[in-house]
Scaffold this motif. Structure first.
Motif, PDB file in Angstrom:
ATOM      1  N   SER A   1       7.941   5.678  10.510  1.00 10.75           N
ATOM      2  CA  SER A   1       8.981   6.194   9.625  1.00 10.75           C
ATOM      3  C   SER A   1       9.023   7.704   9.765  1.00 10.75           C
ATOM      4  O   SER A   1       7.970   8.329   9.904  1.00 10.75           O
ATOM      5  N   CYS A   2      10.215   8.261   9.679  1.00  9.88           N
ATOM      6  CA  CYS A   2      10.359   9.712   9.778  1.00  9.88           C
ATOM      7  C   CYS A   2      11.348  10.227   8.735  1.00  9.88           C
ATOM      8  O   CYS A   2      12.266   9.500   8.333  1.00  9.88           O
ATOM      9  N   LEU A   3      11.141  11.470   8.320  1.00 10.01           N
ATOM     10  CA  LEU A   3      11.946  12.061   7.253  1.00 10.01           C
ATOM     11  C   LEU A   3      12.314  13.490   7.622  1.00 10.01           C
ATOM     12  O   LEU A   3      11.446  14.261   8.051  1.00 10.01           O
ATOM     13  N   SER A   4      13.584  13.799   7.443  1.00 11.17           N
ATOM     14  CA  SER A   4      14.029  15.182   7.554  1.00 11.17           C
ATOM     15  C   SER A   4      13.851  15.814   6.190  1.00 11.17           C
ATOM     16  O   SER A   4      14.547  15.451   5.238  1.00 11.17           O
ATOM     17  N   THR A   5      12.938  16.762   6.054  1.00 13.51           N
ATOM     18  CA  THR A   5      12.640  17.293   4.725  1.00 13.51           C
ATOM     19  C   THR A   5      13.711  18.259   4.218  1.00 13.51           C
ATOM     20  O   THR A   5      13.722  18.594   3.041  1.00 13.51           O
TER      21      THR A   5
ATOM     22  N   LEU B   1       0.853  -1.184   0.000  1.00  9.73           N
ATOM     23  CA  LEU B   1       0.000   0.000   0.000  1.00  9.73           C
ATOM     24  C   LEU B   1       0.881   1.224   0.000  1.00  9.73           C
ATOM     25  O   LEU B   1       1.997   1.192   0.553  1.00  9.73           O
ATOM     26  N   ARG B   2       0.381   2.298  -0.593  1.00  9.66           N
ATOM     27  CA  ARG B   2       1.083   3.573  -0.490  1.00  9.66           C
ATOM     28  C   ARG B   2       0.128   4.586   0.144  1.00  9.66           C
ATOM     29  O   ARG B   2      -0.939   4.870  -0.395  1.00  9.66           O
ATOM     30  N   LEU B   3       0.546   5.099   1.280  1.00  4.56           N
ATOM     31  CA  LEU B   3      -0.212   6.135   1.956  1.00  4.56           C
ATOM     32  C   LEU B   3       0.285   7.504   1.507  1.00  4.56           C
ATOM     33  O   LEU B   3       1.468   7.678   1.219  1.00  4.56           O
TER      34      LEU B   3
ATOM     35  N   LEU C   1      10.630  -2.226  13.107  1.00  8.90           N
ATOM     36  CA  LEU C   1       9.406  -2.783  12.525  1.00  8.90           C
ATOM     37  C   LEU C   1       9.238  -2.406  11.054  1.00  8.90           C
ATOM     38  O   LEU C   1       8.479  -3.045  10.328  1.00  8.90           O
ATOM     39  N   ALA C   2       9.925  -1.355  10.622  1.00 14.90           N
ATOM     40  CA  ALA C   2       9.730  -0.858   9.267  1.00 14.90           C
ATOM     41  C   ALA C   2      10.938  -1.086   8.357  1.00 14.90           C
ATOM     42  O   ALA C   2      10.803  -0.985   7.136  1.00 14.90           O
ATOM     43  N   LYS C   3      12.074  -1.382   8.907  1.00 18.20           N
ATOM     44  CA  LYS C   3      13.300  -1.503   8.115  1.00 18.20           C
ATOM     45  C   LYS C   3      13.166  -2.568   7.033  1.00 18.20           C
ATOM     46  O   LYS C   3      12.749  -3.695   7.298  1.00 18.20           O
ATOM     47  N   GLY C   4      13.494  -2.175   5.827  1.00 18.28           N
ATOM     48  CA  GLY C   4      13.448  -3.103   4.701  1.00 18.28           C
ATOM     49  C   GLY C   4      12.076  -3.294   4.092  1.00 18.28           C
ATOM     50  O   GLY C   4      11.942  -3.958   3.052  1.00 18.28           O
ATOM     51  N   ARG C   5      11.052  -2.746   4.720  1.00 17.47           N
ATOM     52  CA  ARG C   5       9.674  -2.912   4.200  1.00 17.47           C
ATOM     53  C   ARG C   5       9.006  -1.593   3.858  1.00 17.47           C
ATOM     54  O   ARG C   5       8.228  -1.514   2.907  1.00 17.47           O
ATOM     55  N   PHE C   6       9.258  -0.558   4.644  1.00 22.68           N
ATOM     56  CA  PHE C   6       8.586   0.726   4.464  1.00 22.68           C
ATOM     57  C   PHE C   6       9.574   1.764   3.940  1.00 22.68           C
ATOM     58  O   PHE C   6      10.776   1.700   4.239  1.00 22.68           O
ATOM     59  N   ALA C   7       9.044   2.732   3.201  1.00 25.44           N
ATOM     60  CA  ALA C   7       9.877   3.826   2.704  1.00 25.44           C
ATOM     61  C   ALA C   7       9.068   5.116   2.748  1.00 25.44           C
ATOM     62  O   ALA C   7       7.965   5.174   2.197  1.00 25.44           O
TER      63      ALA C   7
ATOM     64  N   GLN D   1       5.404   4.258   1.480  1.00 23.97           N
ATOM     65  CA  GLN D   1       5.277   3.031   0.703  1.00 23.97           C
ATOM     66  C   GLN D   1       5.479   1.858   1.645  1.00 23.97           C
ATOM     67  O   GLN D   1       6.527   1.753   2.290  1.00 23.97           O
ATOM     68  N   MET D   2       4.491   0.999   1.732  1.00 23.91           N
ATOM     69  CA  MET D   2       4.555  -0.156   2.624  1.00 23.91           C
ATOM     70  C   MET D   2       4.506  -1.435   1.796  1.00 23.91           C
ATOM     71  O   MET D   2       3.548  -1.657   1.053  1.00 23.91           O
TER      72      MET D   2
END
Length: 130
Positions: free
Chosen positions: A48-52, A17-19, A62-68, A81-82
């Motif tokens: 997941s967190c992002l520095s913009t 899924l993509r949120l 829990l998210a490493k390798g699966r979520f972006a 992206q999950m």
């Protein structure tokens, strides 16, 4: 400041899924943004967190390798992206930002007692079931 999450739904185990999170009231070139989730009966947790300002990401185990996580400043949108979704991933997923924080690591490690300093979207439901 507003954030509006969308893209949740029902997916089979192993699916994707993509949120999306449409933001307004600030620009995606300085604050950190993130995705958090909360399952019934469980505490909300960072996904997941992002520095913009420099595109540095942080992912808990829990998210490493699966979520972006990513962002498109032209569209004022943050994405999650999950892939390879698991039975333990169902939850309401929230996007959030802290306008006073630029570090993705710091945002994902922000203590729940300080979450009131953040701006939150309304959440989108993700269900994983065969």
């Amino acid at each position: 400041v507003q954030l509006q999450a969308s893209g949740g739904g029902l997916v089979q185990p192993g699916g994707s899924l993509r949120l999306s999170c449409a933001v307004s009231g600030f620009t995606l070139n300085r604050p950190a943004v993130g995705w958090f989730r909360q399952a019934p009966g469980k505490e909300r947790e960072a996904v997941s967190c992002l520095s913009t300002n420099n595109d540095i990401t942080y992912y808990p185990d829990l998210a490493k390798g699966r979520f972006a996580i990513s962002s498109d400043s032209a569209k004022n949108t943050v994405y999650l992206q999950m892939n390879n979704l698991r039975p333990e991933d169902p939850a309401v997923y929230y996007c959030a930002t802290d306008l006073g924080q630029s570090s993705s690591y710091a945002l994902c490690h922000k203590r729940p007692a300080n979450w009131g300093q953040m701006n939150w979207g309304q959440g989108t439901q993700v269900t994983v079931s065969s």
